[in-house]
Design an enzyme around this catalytic site. Structure first.
Site, short mmCIF file in Angstrom:
data_model
loop_
_atom_site.label_atom_id
_atom_site.label_comp_id
_atom_site.label_asym_id
_atom_site.label_seq_id
_atom_site.Cartn_x
_atom_site.Cartn_y
_atom_site.Cartn_z
N MET A 219 -44.07 -57.34 35.10
CA MET A 219 -43.08 -57.15 36.16
C MET A 219 -43.73 -56.88 37.52
O MET A 219 -44.90 -56.52 37.61
CB MET A 219 -42.16 -55.99 35.80
CG MET A 219 -41.31 -56.23 34.56
SD MET A 219 -40.23 -54.84 34.17
CE MET A 219 -39.03 -54.94 35.51
N HIS A 220 -42.94 -57.07 38.57
CA HIS A 220 -43.18 -56.57 39.93
C HIS A 220 -44.24 -57.33 40.72
O HIS A 220 -44.32 -57.16 41.94
CB HIS A 220 -43.57 -55.09 39.92
CG HIS A 220 -42.69 -54.19 39.12
ND1 HIS A 220 -41.32 -54.16 39.28
CD2 HIS A 220 -42.98 -53.31 38.12
CE1 HIS A 220 -40.81 -53.27 38.44
NE2 HIS A 220 -41.78 -52.75 37.72
N ASP B 204 -41.07 -58.18 30.89
CA ASP B 204 -41.72 -57.84 29.62
C ASP B 204 -40.99 -56.73 28.87
O ASP B 204 -40.86 -56.80 27.63
CB ASP B 204 -43.20 -57.49 29.83
CG ASP B 204 -43.45 -56.42 30.89
OD1 ASP B 204 -42.48 -55.83 31.42
OD2 ASP B 204 -44.63 -56.17 31.20
#
Length: 498
Positions: A81-82, A240
């Site tokens: 992520m991110h 995820d």
């Protein structure tokens, strides 16, 4: 027989799985790639390394596959992520991706809070401004690399970039978009208010899709390079943690999961986006359409155990280390450990706090310290559980995955510290199986995520809490919760010497 592929784009490697329509993983391959940490707090990767890894793993699986490639009908994803990937007008990558564990953006987080307002940000995005999220990374590039920012046409997250290369279609999937600090969670759309407040053009944000949305098929070039058919359909995929939840059966109300890997996560299914946790836990869209999950994070979960082993028990295996603690009673004879080795996320969001051993005396052996580490990690995850329970959630059953689910002693400890039934999975594949399940649902091989769970997720052993251990751990946890406040100022003073 029809097949689907699930691609799990992790931080250290990509893992690709081939699943048949009966929900069985029949092959898998993985490929590691490099992490670039050129300065303290920096953490980057080259998106081309992800593409090379994905292609390599698919080529490996197709090379062993003996059926018709046209029977591999769908592909989906799980992604770290991110991470920020900036693309120019031609769709080319402008700079290395800035990852979730990059901490250079403290000033940008402060800027977001100042310009949007802490409470307004929570009302819109359901999450506080933290260094790991994507918007602070965009603002960092805008400030420190203005020429690069000026060329940026879109930003995407890691798995969305891989999907773009594979299909030529540019989108961002909602469970990942929820971790950018630019998504209005309740409105289910990009927030013009947040973008305008911080001076970001909303046009940078790609069109939104759901996890099971069919975005298209493989490009001729990608199909030819990997040996797949260009008729293979591609689906949005998920973050995820969302995919880990899907792969653990957390797709309906009342379900919760704990995952102990390098970091630790305690996650719970939410049917609506309207609960108020005051930013103490993350609130994200699920991979399940029109559903959500809340999640607390321990930054150094398995990392704490790895650090302890490499520092004090280098010659021991993890199995030997954990076996040495079997005869140590609950509470480690009055020894407590806080796993704040790199700061802590939930419930403190404190990058300065550091870990402690409290209560050391001459009666403590190496095994006492090892057990205290296990207990401290689990206490930290209980911090999240207490937030959930105090909000009215009745959590009595928890699926356990990751490294913490591989040891019966640790599973029993989770049952005792959480005072909940802990369920081990028979065949745990992590987020990659969730990615496969998204492709099963998207392609229509199964009608729903509930049906996918029936096919793909099997419960193994169940660990029930032992009453006398629960009582002991409740008392010790009350002490554990005091350590943060008692050591906060000390760690702030020690920061000057690090």
């Amino acid at each position: 027989m029809k097949y689907v592929i699930g691609i799990d784009l992790g931080t250290s490697a990509v893992k690709t799985c081939l699943m048949n329509e009966q929900g069985q993983i029949i092959d898998e391959a993985s490929c590691a790639y490099k992490l670039y940490q050129e300065k303290p707090g920096f953490s980057e990767q080259k998106p081309q390394d992800w593409i090379d890894g994905v292609m390599s793993t698919i080529q490996e699986i197709v090379g062993r596959y003996t059926g018709e490639v046209a029977d591999i009908i769908g592909i989906s994803y799980s992604g770290q992520m991110h991470g920020l990937v900036l693309l120019d007008e031609a769709g080319e990558v402008l700079r290395p991706a800035i990852l979730w564990n990059d901490t250079r953006t403290t000033a940008q987080c402060e800027e977001i809070v100042a310009k949007v307002g802490k409470e307004r940000l929570l009302a819109i995005t359901k999450n506080p401004a933290l260094e790991g999220f994507t918007l602070p990374k965009i603002l960092w590039v805008k400030e420190h690399e203005p020429e690069t920012y000026a060329k940026a046409k879109h930003f995407v997250l890691p798995k969305d970039y891989v999907r773009y290369v594979m299909t030529g279609e540019l989108h961002m999937e909602r469970s990942d978009a929820a971790g950018t600090l630019l998504l209005d969670i309740e409105r289910n759309d990009w927030s013009t208010e947040v973008a305008e407040a911080v001076g970001i053009d909303r046009a940078l944000c790609p069109p939104l899709i759901d996890a099971t949305t069919e975005v298209g098929t493989l490009t001729e070039a990608f199909a030819r390079a990997t040996g797949l058919s260009s008729t293979t359909k591609v689906y949005g995929g998920g973050a995820d943690n969302a995919c880990g939840a899907v792969g653990s059966g957390i797709v309906t109300g009342g379900k919760s999961m704990v995952s102990i890997g390098t970091s630790g996560v305690l996650l719970s299914f939410e049917q609506t986006p309207d609960k108020n946790f005051g930013g103490k836990v993350h609130y994200f869209h699920h991979a399940v359409t029109d559903a959500y999950y809340t999640m607390g994070v321990t930054l150094s979960a398995g990392h704490s155990l790895k650090w302890f082993k490499e520092t004090f028990a280098k010659e021991s295996s993890f199995d030997e280390l954990l076996a040495s603690t079997e005869d140590i009673a609950a509470g480690s004879n009055g020894l407590l450990f806080t796993p704040y080795l790199v700061g802590e996320r939930t419930p403190y969001a404190d990058s300065v706090i550091r870990g402690s051993f409290i209560g050391i005396d001459t009666a403590h052996t190496h095994a006492h310290f090892a057990k205290a580490v296990l207990e401290g990690i689990t206490f930290s995850l209980r911090d999240t559980l207490e937030i959930f329970r105090s909000s009215g959630k009745d959590i009595r059953d928890i699926i356990s995955i990751g490294g913490g689910a591989k040891n019966p002693q640790w599973l029993q400890m989770q049952a005792d510290i959480f005072n909940a039934n802990i369920y081990q999975l028979q065949n745990e594949q992590g987020p990659s199986i969730g990615a496969c399940m998204i492709a099963l649902v998207g392609s229509g091989i199964v009608a729903s995520f509930e049906e996918a769970v029936e096919k793909c997720v099997a419960i193994g052993e169940v660990f029930e809490p032992i009453a006398e251990n629960v009582e002991v751990y409740n008392e010790i946890y009350n002490v554990y919760t005091q350590i943060y406040a008692q050591t906060k100022s000390l760690n702030e003073a020690l920061q000057a010497f690090r």
